[in-house]
Design a protein around this motif. Sequence first.
Motif, PDB file in Angstrom:
ATOM      1  N   PRO A 178       4.807  10.940  -9.165  1.00 10.48           N
ATOM      2  CA  PRO A 178       3.962  10.587 -10.316  1.00 10.48           C
ATOM      3  C   PRO A 178       4.611  10.940 -11.655  1.00 10.48           C
ATOM      4  N   ALA A 179       5.371  12.012 -11.707  1.00 12.75           N
ATOM      5  CA  ALA A 179       6.006  12.405 -12.973  1.00 12.75           C
ATOM      6  C   ALA A 179       7.080  11.403 -13.384  1.00 12.75           C
ATOM      7  N   GLN A 180       7.862  10.918 -12.409  1.00  7.13           N
ATOM      8  CA  GLN A 180       8.894   9.933 -12.720  1.00  7.13           C
ATOM      9  C   GLN A 180       8.263   8.621 -13.184  1.00  7.13           C
ATOM     10  N   PHE A 181       7.173   8.216 -12.527  1.00  5.98           N
ATOM     11  CA  PHE A 181       6.484   6.989 -12.925  1.00  5.98           C
ATOM     12  C   PHE A 181       5.919   7.140 -14.337  1.00  5.98           C
ATOM     13  N   ALA A 182       5.303   8.275 -14.616  1.00  7.22           N
ATOM     14  CA  ALA A 182       4.745   8.526 -15.948  1.00  7.22           C
ATOM     15  C   ALA A 182       5.837   8.500 -17.014  1.00  7.22           C
ATOM     16  N   ALA A 183       7.013   9.043 -16.695  1.00 10.56           N
ATOM     17  CA  ALA A 183       8.111   9.059 -17.666  1.00 10.56           C
ATOM     18  C   ALA A 183       8.593   7.648 -17.979  1.00 10.56           C
ATOM     19  N   VAL A 184       8.729   6.809 -16.957  1.00 12.04           N
ATOM     20  CA  VAL A 184       9.148   5.422 -17.178  1.00 12.04           C
ATOM     21  C   VAL A 184       8.105   4.692 -18.014  1.00 12.04           C
ATOM     22  N   CYS A 185       6.831   4.883 -17.687  1.00 14.10           N
ATOM     23  CA  CYS A 185       5.755   4.234 -18.445  1.00 14.10           C
ATOM     24  C   CYS A 185       5.736   4.709 -19.892  1.00 14.10           C
TER      25      CYS A 185
ATOM     26  N   ALA B 255       2.176   7.370  -6.272  1.00 14.17           N
ATOM     27  CA  ALA B 255       1.100   8.284  -6.657  1.00 14.17           C
ATOM     28  C   ALA B 255       1.306   9.698  -6.125  1.00 14.17           C
ATOM     29  N   GLU B 256       1.819   9.818  -4.904  1.00 14.73           N
ATOM     30  CA  GLU B 256       1.908  11.130  -4.268  1.00 14.73           C
ATOM     31  C   GLU B 256       3.266  11.811  -4.415  1.00 14.73           C
TER      32      GLU B 256
ATOM     33  N   ARG C   3       0.839  -1.210   0.000  1.00 15.43           N
ATOM     34  CA  ARG C   3       0.000   0.000   0.000  1.00 15.43           C
ATOM     35  C   ARG C   3       0.874   1.259   0.000  1.00 15.43           C
ATOM     36  N   ARG C   4       1.893   1.271   0.862  1.00 13.94           N
ATOM     37  CA  ARG C   4       2.779   2.432   0.959  1.00 13.94           C
ATOM     38  C   ARG C   4       3.537   2.669  -0.340  1.00 13.94           C
TER      39      ARG C   4
END
Length: 114
Positions: free
Chosen positions: A30-37, A26-27, A19-20
């Motif tokens: 999010p920009a780094q996750f979006a870039a990898v995706c 998400a918090e 969960r963490r």
Amino acid sequence: MAQLQIAYLPRRGTEEPWRRLWQDVAELCPAQFAAVCQQAGITQVQVRLLQLRHSELLLVSVQMQEPQQTREALVSAQSPFAHWLREQLQGLLGWDVQDALADPPVDLLFSWER
């Protein structure tokens, strides 16, 4: 469009870290996750924790444009965030997530169609 689905019984005591992890993604990044995706051709990720009677089930669904391109991009991603995320997933899963991205042989056990 292709889809990878993983159903996983989290090891006892790892439900809260799962969960963490996704709350942090998400918090806090999010920009780094979006870039990898985006680099990997991933168009959607959904992670659910399903409450069962005596345990929980983690359901991960990933939509991607081209599975081989996605696998290669994720394996070769060198950003600090990609490295951190791979370490987190490997620690929680207890196995290398890159193994799930390979194209292993699958035995079809049952199929029904009308």
